[in-house]
Write an enzyme that holds these catalytic residues in place. Structure first.
Site, PDB file in Angstrom:
ATOM      1  N   ASP A 192       0.839  -1.117   0.086  1.00 18.51           N
ATOM      2  CA  ASP A 192       0.117   0.053   0.093  1.00 18.51           C
ATOM      3  C   ASP A 192       0.934   1.112  -0.037  1.00 18.51           C
ATOM      4  O   ASP A 192       1.335   1.647   0.954  1.00 18.51           O
ATOM      5  CB  ASP A 192      -0.823   0.142   1.428  1.00 18.51           C
ATOM      6  CG  ASP A 192      -1.836   1.246   1.189  1.00 18.51           C
ATOM      7  OD1 ASP A 192      -2.766   1.369   0.507  1.00 18.51           O
ATOM      8  OD2 ASP A 192      -1.541   2.132   1.679  1.00 18.51           O
TER       9      ASP A 192
ATOM     10  N   TYR B  94       4.035   9.725  -0.539  1.00 19.24           N
ATOM     11  CA  TYR B  94       5.069   8.873   0.206  1.00 19.24           C
ATOM     12  C   TYR B  94       6.390   9.091  -0.264  1.00 19.24           C
ATOM     13  O   TYR B  94       7.417   8.909   0.631  1.00 19.24           O
ATOM     14  CB  TYR B  94       4.615   7.355   0.471  1.00 19.24           C
ATOM     15  CG  TYR B  94       3.370   7.122   1.118  1.00 19.24           C
ATOM     16  CD1 TYR B  94       2.462   8.219   1.649  1.00 19.24           C
ATOM     17  CD2 TYR B  94       2.992   5.966   1.060  1.00 19.24           C
ATOM     18  CE1 TYR B  94       1.466   8.066   2.144  1.00 19.24           C
ATOM     19  CE2 TYR B  94       1.428   5.602   1.438  1.00 19.24           C
ATOM     20  CZ  TYR B  94       0.847   6.626   2.267  1.00 19.24           C
ATOM     21  OH  TYR B  94      -0.365   6.479   2.640  1.00 19.24           O
TER      22      TYR B  94
ATOM     23  N   LYS C  42      -1.998   6.064  -4.471  1.00 27.82           N
ATOM     24  CA  LYS C  42      -3.004   7.128  -4.273  1.00 27.82           C
ATOM     25  C   LYS C  42      -2.993   8.531  -5.192  1.00 27.82           C
ATOM     26  O   LYS C  42      -1.782   8.774  -5.134  1.00 27.82           O
ATOM     27  CB  LYS C  42      -3.321   7.444  -2.771  1.00 27.82           C
ATOM     28  CG  LYS C  42      -3.062   6.250  -2.025  1.00 27.82           C
ATOM     29  CD  LYS C  42      -3.396   6.191  -0.461  1.00 27.82           C
ATOM     30  CE  LYS C  42      -3.289   4.982   0.452  1.00 27.82           C
ATOM     31  NZ  LYS C  42      -2.090   4.590   0.596  1.00 27.82           N
TER      32      LYS C  42
ATOM     33  N   HIS D 286      -6.756   9.798  -2.394  1.00 26.33           N
ATOM     34  CA  HIS D 286      -6.260  10.034  -1.064  1.00 26.33           C
ATOM     35  C   HIS D 286      -6.973  10.607  -0.143  1.00 26.33           C
ATOM     36  O   HIS D 286      -7.082  10.067   1.240  1.00 26.33           O
ATOM     37  CB  HIS D 286      -4.707  10.578  -1.227  1.00 26.33           C
ATOM     38  CG  HIS D 286      -3.976  10.013  -0.240  1.00 26.33           C
ATOM     39  ND1 HIS D 286      -2.432  10.022  -0.382  1.00 26.33           N
ATOM     40  CD2 HIS D 286      -3.966   9.843   0.963  1.00 26.33           C
ATOM     41  CE1 HIS D 286      -1.851   9.260   0.824  1.00 26.33           C
ATOM     42  NE2 HIS D 286      -2.757   9.260   1.365  1.00 26.33           N
TER      43      HIS D 286
HETATM   44  N1  LIG Z   1      -4.812   6.804   3.312  1.00 23.68           N
HETATM   45  C1  LIG Z   1      -4.317   7.543   4.195  1.00 23.68           C
HETATM   46  O1  LIG Z   1      -4.512   8.642   4.475  1.00 23.68           O
HETATM   47  C2  LIG Z   1      -3.332   6.871   5.266  1.00 23.68           C
HETATM   48  C3  LIG Z   1      -2.904   7.557   6.266  1.00 23.68           C
HETATM   49  C4  LIG Z   1      -2.022   6.741   7.191  1.00 23.68           C
HETATM   50  C5  LIG Z   1      -1.649   5.554   6.898  1.00 23.68           C
HETATM   51  N2  LIG Z   1      -2.092   4.878   5.673  1.00 23.68           N
HETATM   52  C6  LIG Z   1      -1.703   3.672   5.288  1.00 23.68           C
HETATM   53  O2  LIG Z   1      -1.499   2.785   6.425  1.00 23.68           O
HETATM   54  C7  LIG Z   1      -0.137   2.235   6.842  1.00 23.68           C
HETATM   55  C8  LIG Z   1       0.122   1.950   8.169  1.00 23.68           C
HETATM   56  O3  LIG Z   1      -0.370   2.968   8.877  1.00 23.68           O
HETATM   57  P1  LIG Z   1       0.654   3.934  10.073  1.00 23.68           P
HETATM   58  O4  LIG Z   1       2.041   3.491   9.141  1.00 23.68           O
HETATM   59  O5  LIG Z   1       0.210   5.248  10.447  1.00 23.68           O
HETATM   60  O6  LIG Z   1       0.724   3.005  11.133  1.00 23.68           O
HETATM   61  P2  LIG Z   1       0.622   1.273  11.715  1.00 23.68           P
HETATM   62  O7  LIG Z   1       0.793   0.449  10.751  1.00 23.68           O
HETATM   63  O8  LIG Z   1      -0.601   1.301  12.777  1.00 23.68           O
HETATM   64  O9  LIG Z   1       1.842   1.582  12.851  1.00 23.68           O
HETATM   65  C9  LIG Z   1       3.138   1.747  12.248  1.00 23.68           C
HETATM   66  C10 LIG Z   1       4.264   1.594  13.458  1.00 23.68           C
HETATM   67  O10 LIG Z   1       4.168   0.474  14.045  1.00 23.68           O
HETATM   68  C11 LIG Z   1       5.403  -0.070  14.334  1.00 23.68           C
HETATM   69  N3  LIG Z   1       5.239  -1.570  14.130  1.00 23.68           N
HETATM   70  C12 LIG Z   1       4.657  -2.290  13.183  1.00 23.68           C
HETATM   71  N4  LIG Z   1       4.487  -3.604  13.576  1.00 23.68           N
HETATM   72  C13 LIG Z   1       5.027  -3.861  14.641  1.00 23.68           C
HETATM   73  C14 LIG Z   1       4.949  -4.826  15.461  1.00 23.68           C
HETATM   74  N5  LIG Z   1       4.727  -6.247  15.229  1.00 23.68           N
HETATM   75  N6  LIG Z   1       5.424  -4.672  16.734  1.00 23.68           N
HETATM   76  C15 LIG Z   1       5.711  -3.281  17.403  1.00 23.68           C
HETATM   77  N7  LIG Z   1       5.636  -2.496  16.542  1.00 23.68           N
HETATM   78  C16 LIG Z   1       5.355  -2.472  15.227  1.00 23.68           C
HETATM   79  C17 LIG Z   1       6.223   0.715  13.202  1.00 23.68           C
HETATM   80  O11 LIG Z   1       7.536   0.301  13.442  1.00 23.68           O
HETATM   81  P3  LIG Z   1       8.865   0.029  12.512  1.00 23.68           P
HETATM   82  O12 LIG Z   1       8.274   0.634  11.037  1.00 23.68           O
HETATM   83  O13 LIG Z   1       9.878   0.724  12.953  1.00 23.68           O
HETATM   84  O14 LIG Z   1       8.984  -1.649  12.435  1.00 23.68           O
HETATM   85  C18 LIG Z   1       5.609   1.724  13.107  1.00 23.68           C
HETATM   86  O15 LIG Z   1       6.218   2.799  14.139  1.00 23.68           O
HETATM   87  C19 LIG Z   1       0.673   3.282   6.124  1.00 23.68           C
HETATM   88  O16 LIG Z   1       2.067   2.899   5.871  1.00 23.68           O
HETATM   89  C20 LIG Z   1      -0.010   3.684   4.788  1.00 23.68           C
HETATM   90  O17 LIG Z   1       0.336   2.557   3.755  1.00 23.68           O
HETATM   91  C21 LIG Z   1      -2.821   5.598   5.003  1.00 23.68           C
END
Ligand SMILES: NC(=O)c1ccc[n+]([C@@H]2O[C@H](COP(=O)([O-])OP(=O)(O)OC[C@H]3O[C@@H](n4cnc5c(N)ncnc54)[C@H](OP(=O)(O)O)[C@@H]3O)[C@@H](O)[C@H]2O)c1
Length: 336
Positions: free
Chosen positions: A78, A83, A108, A141
């Protein structure tokens, strides 16, 4: 209370259906103990239920994360134009040697490209950077259009009426540049505002924030009823709240009972709610961990759902203020 994935079920009354691709001898047993590996979209395409998210995966990290994910068995990435890591992702996909048609690739359209004339060039830029001829899914997006070249000057007309942008996205499907189109960050009012138009292709998904702190049960239920598949972003609470999420007593208790990790409990819960889940990590061991999902027994699923929905909802991400909009993007009574 929200009904979870319980036993032999298809995704209720909707065009999106749960699919179980794992081969098994005792089909009945498989259905009641495994979560869906894919969902069926209105187009007939199958979208993998777990993706690697790559937002905030910085240069140098993004490529190795995608390589690790593909090695671990992910087939869904994704990404997004904004990004700024599409080139690295494209290279990692190419270097993996996995055929393009076995990987689900999402990007997006950024807010500055909603003018119909700008949609195709923006898409072309993503395609070039990713080194691919098509995307599996292309999302609007945000339901917010900025004037080109600005990053906070609202284009009121295209924000109030996203249909001209959508029509151009439909054209991209017909041209074969994208296989499915969808939306992101649309609340119910905004979905209705868009889908009241004579759409050629309905949104395949709506990608929204869903996590323990912002579980949005009404939106999940509404989407289920209307056959709109949701994708859970920031599923672990994002950078700032992941630690807090994994420390939730119910999450820890379920992890201990099932002998799985807290992150696996939360990621499984998202799929069991009937959503695609997009955990982001650049850490190979976590990437490995996050793709292993398990059906939670009904009582434990209900317990987690209750814990998530009993506290006041709190979004982890809302750029309304930093974009100087003067209104809340997520307000159901949006002013435009
Ligand atoms: N459409 C939108 O507007 C929008 C907005 C936000 C996000 N997104 C999408 O959603 C994805 C995920 O959201 P997000 O990046 O905000 O948050 P998330 O996936 O909820 O959290 C990411 C964080 O969790 C840590 N993490 C991941 N797996 C873990 C585990 N097993 N144990 C402990 N820590 C862990 C990662 O650390 P490390 O990376 O250091 O391992 C990072 O700090 C984004 O990458 C993007 O693709 C879309």
């Amino acid at each position: 209370m929200l009904a979870g994935f319980k036993g032999l079920k298809t995704y209720v009354g909707s065009t999106a259906q749960w699919l179980h691709k794992q081969p098994c001898s005792g089909l009945q047993r498989n259905y009641s103990t495994k979560l869906p590996s894919h969902y069926l979209l209105p187009s007939g395409h199958q979208i993998p239920s777990v993706a690697l998210g790559v937002w905030k995966a910085s240069p140098g990290d993004a490529g190795q994360a995608v390589a690790a994910a593909l090695k671990a068995g992910y087939r869904h990435i994704d990404g997004a134009w904004t990004y700024r890591n599409e080139e690295e992702i494209g290279k990692a996909i190419k270097n993996s040697g996995i055929p393009r048609d076995q990987i689900w690739l999402t990007s997006k359209l950024w807010n500055t490209f909603h003018a119909p004339v700008d949609v195709e060039p923006a898409l072309d830029e993503s395609l070039t950077r990713l080194g691919t001829e098509y995307l599996d899914l292309y999302l609007m997006h945000w339901p917010i259009a900025f004037k080109k070249g600005s990053n906070n000057e609202l284009d009121v007309a295209l924000t109030a009426d996203p249909y001209p942008t959508w029509k151009k996205l439909e054209e991209m499907v017909d041209k074969g540049k994208v296989r499915n189109i969808g939306i992101s960050n649309f609340n119910i009012a905004r979905v209705v505002n868009l889908t009241a138009n004579p759409l050629k292709y309905k949104p395949a998904v709506n990608q929204v924030e869903l996590n323990f702190w912002s579980p949005q049960p009404e939106l999940v239920e509404w989407a289920r009823k209307h056959g709109l598949l949701l994708e859970s972003y920031s599923p672990l609470g994002g950078n700032n709240q992941v630690k807090e999420t994994l420390d939730v007593p119910e999450v820890k208790e379920i992890a201990q009972k099932l002998n799985i990790t807290p992150a696996q409990v939360v990621i499984s819960w998202h799929v069991q709610r009937g959503t695609v889940v997009l955990p982001k990590s650049v850490t190979p061991s976590r990437i490995d961990e996050n793709i292993k999902i398990f059906a939670l027994p009904d009582d434990l699923f209900d317990k987690l759902e209750a814990a998530a929905t009993v506290h006041p909802p709190q979004r982890t991400f809302n750029p309304s203020k930093s974009w100087g909009l003067g209104f809340d993007i997520f307000d159901e009574d949006w002013p435009l």
